[in-house]
Design a protein around this motif. Structure first.
Motif, PDB file in Angstrom:
ATOM      1  N   ILE A 178       0.852  -1.190   0.000  1.00 50.43           N
ATOM      2  CA  ILE A 178       0.000   0.000   0.000  1.00 50.43           C
ATOM      3  C   ILE A 178       0.888   1.239   0.000  1.00 50.43           C
ATOM      4  N   SER A 179       0.776   2.027  -1.044  1.00 51.00           N
ATOM      5  CA  SER A 179       1.647   3.195  -1.174  1.00 51.00           C
ATOM      6  C   SER A 179       0.927   4.517  -0.908  1.00 51.00           C
ATOM      7  N   ARG A 180      -0.402   4.503  -0.982  1.00 56.97           N
ATOM      8  CA  ARG A 180      -1.136   5.749  -0.734  1.00 56.97           C
ATOM      9  C   ARG A 180      -2.572   5.440  -0.343  1.00 56.97           C
ATOM     10  N   ILE A 181      -3.083   6.189   0.610  1.00 53.71           N
ATOM     11  CA  ILE A 181      -4.487   6.082   1.030  1.00 53.71           C
ATOM     12  C   ILE A 181      -5.085   7.477   1.052  1.00 53.71           C
ATOM     13  N   GLU A 182      -6.139   7.677   0.285  1.00 54.50           N
ATOM     14  CA  GLU A 182      -6.857   8.949   0.291  1.00 54.50           C
ATOM     15  C   GLU A 182      -8.227   8.725   0.920  1.00 54.50           C
ATOM     16  N   ILE A 183      -8.548   9.524   1.926  1.00 56.07           N
ATOM     17  CA  ILE A 183      -9.827   9.401   2.623  1.00 56.07           C
ATOM     18  C   ILE A 183     -10.822  10.391   2.028  1.00 56.07           C
ATOM     19  N   HIS A 184     -11.954   9.868   1.587  1.00 57.55           N
ATOM     20  CA  HIS A 184     -13.024  10.688   1.011  1.00 57.55           C
ATOM     21  C   HIS A 184     -14.293  10.435   1.819  1.00 57.55           C
ATOM     22  N   GLY A 185     -14.466  11.167   2.897  1.00 57.95           N
ATOM     23  CA  GLY A 185     -15.634  10.937   3.738  1.00 57.95           C
ATOM     24  C   GLY A 185     -15.575   9.559   4.360  1.00 57.95           C
ATOM     25  N   ASP A 186     -16.549   8.696   4.021  1.00 54.48           N
ATOM     26  CA  ASP A 186     -16.577   7.366   4.620  1.00 54.48           C
ATOM     27  C   ASP A 186     -16.012   6.276   3.709  1.00 54.48           C
ATOM     28  N   TRP A 187     -15.362   6.662   2.600  1.00 55.99           N
ATOM     29  CA  TRP A 187     -14.723   5.669   1.739  1.00 55.99           C
ATOM     30  C   TRP A 187     -13.289   6.089   1.458  1.00 55.99           C
ATOM     31  N   ARG A 188     -12.515   5.166   0.932  1.00 54.78           N
ATOM     32  CA  ARG A 188     -11.090   5.418   0.717  1.00 54.78           C
ATOM     33  C   ARG A 188     -10.648   4.985  -0.676  1.00 54.78           C
ATOM     34  N   GLN A 189      -9.722   5.753  -1.216  1.00 60.57           N
ATOM     35  CA  GLN A 189      -9.052   5.383  -2.450  1.00 60.57           C
ATOM     36  C   GLN A 189      -7.658   4.890  -2.062  1.00 60.57           C
ATOM     37  N   VAL A 190      -7.320   3.673  -2.472  1.00 57.29           N
ATOM     38  CA  VAL A 190      -6.064   3.054  -2.042  1.00 57.29           C
ATOM     39  C   VAL A 190      -5.226   2.703  -3.270  1.00 57.29           C
ATOM     40  N   ARG A 191      -3.958   3.082  -3.217  1.00 57.57           N
ATOM     41  CA  ARG A 191      -3.030   2.735  -4.293  1.00 57.57           C
ATOM     42  C   ARG A 191      -2.130   1.593  -3.830  1.00 57.57           C
ATOM     43  N   ILE A 192      -1.939   0.607  -4.715  1.00 53.69           N
ATOM     44  CA  ILE A 192      -1.112  -0.557  -4.427  1.00 53.69           C
ATOM     45  C   ILE A 192       0.064  -0.571  -5.394  1.00 53.69           C
ATOM     46  N   ALA A 193       1.275  -0.587  -4.864  1.00 49.01           N
ATOM     47  CA  ALA A 193       2.455  -0.768  -5.705  1.00 49.01           C
ATOM     48  C   ALA A 193       2.562  -2.246  -6.048  1.00 49.01           C
TER      49      ALA A 193
END
Length: 217
Positions: A110-125
């Motif tokens: 997991i290289s990045r986690i963006e929190i958008h209210g009650d959901w998340r955008q997650v980047r995987i290397a």
């Protein structure tokens, strides 16, 4: 065969390394998943298909051989860790996720986690070699969870299948609360299983390319 729809969060209670066998034995507290689970039955643990070798009072024991430990993030688990569990889908069952074999292709970070209210955008290397099997709006299993790829990096001749490959997924509140992905942080390892159809399609392309090269000689 699995669908990537997690049915229970179990707890790893004991992990016993067995160096002489190049293996480890895991004991998991899984009261719901052990109901009607036979000895020799399959269970997905963080996306890894394992065989039940012993069942007693809501716990299941599974063996992970060296290949499994080297290929998956099971090697990093410690007693007390929660694990995603799924029983194999019956032939008459509903297919809610996507076709998941429980054959982990490698581990991503997991290289990045963006929190958008009650959901998340997650980047995987992604590890080298897996980027070619991942497509935007395609399916991927992370720690056994069926997810839709929302974004991928654009490959170049210099970086295709390289260490900079990544993909992103969106995690809805239900996924965050019902799976271990809700507690993951940047730097954590996750098991990756790419779409099996993508692997076969890429394999066919490799053969076709090799045949063209031979014909051109």
């Amino acid at each position: 065969m699995f669908t990537g729809i997690i049915s229970e969060l179990g707890t790893l209670t004991v992990i016993e390394p067995e160096p002489s066998r190049d293996a480890a034995r895991l004991t998991i507290h899984a009261p719901a998943s052990t109901v009607d689970l036979p000895i020799g039955g399959s269970i997905s643990v963080n996306g890894t298909c394992l065989t039940a070798t012993s069942i007693d009072d809501g716990t299941v024991v599974v063996d992970a051989i060296g290949e499994t430990l080297r290929r998956t993030a099971l090697r990093a688990l410690r007693p007390g860790a929660p694990v995603n569990l799924e029983r194999c889908v019956p032939a008459s069952g509903r297919f809610d996720g996507h076709l998941v074999q429980g054959h982990v292709d490698g581990t991503g970070t997991i290289s990045r986690i963006e929190i958008h209210g009650d959901w998340r955008q997650v980047r995987i290397a992604l590890p080298p070699g897996l980027g070619r099997y991942v497509a935007e709006k395609g399916s991927i299993a992370l720690d056994g969870v069926s997810l839709t790829v929302t974004a991928v990096n654009e490959p170049t001749s210099a970086s295709a299948d390289g260490p900079d490959d990544w993909c992103e997924v969106g995690l809805i509140p239900a996924t965050l609360s019902a799976t271990t992905l809700g507690t993951r942080v940047v730097g954590d390892l996750v098991n990756i299983e790419v779409d099996v159809l993508a692997k076969y399609a890429a394999r066919r392309d490799d053969y076709d390319r090799a045949a063209e090269e031979v014909a051109a000689r």
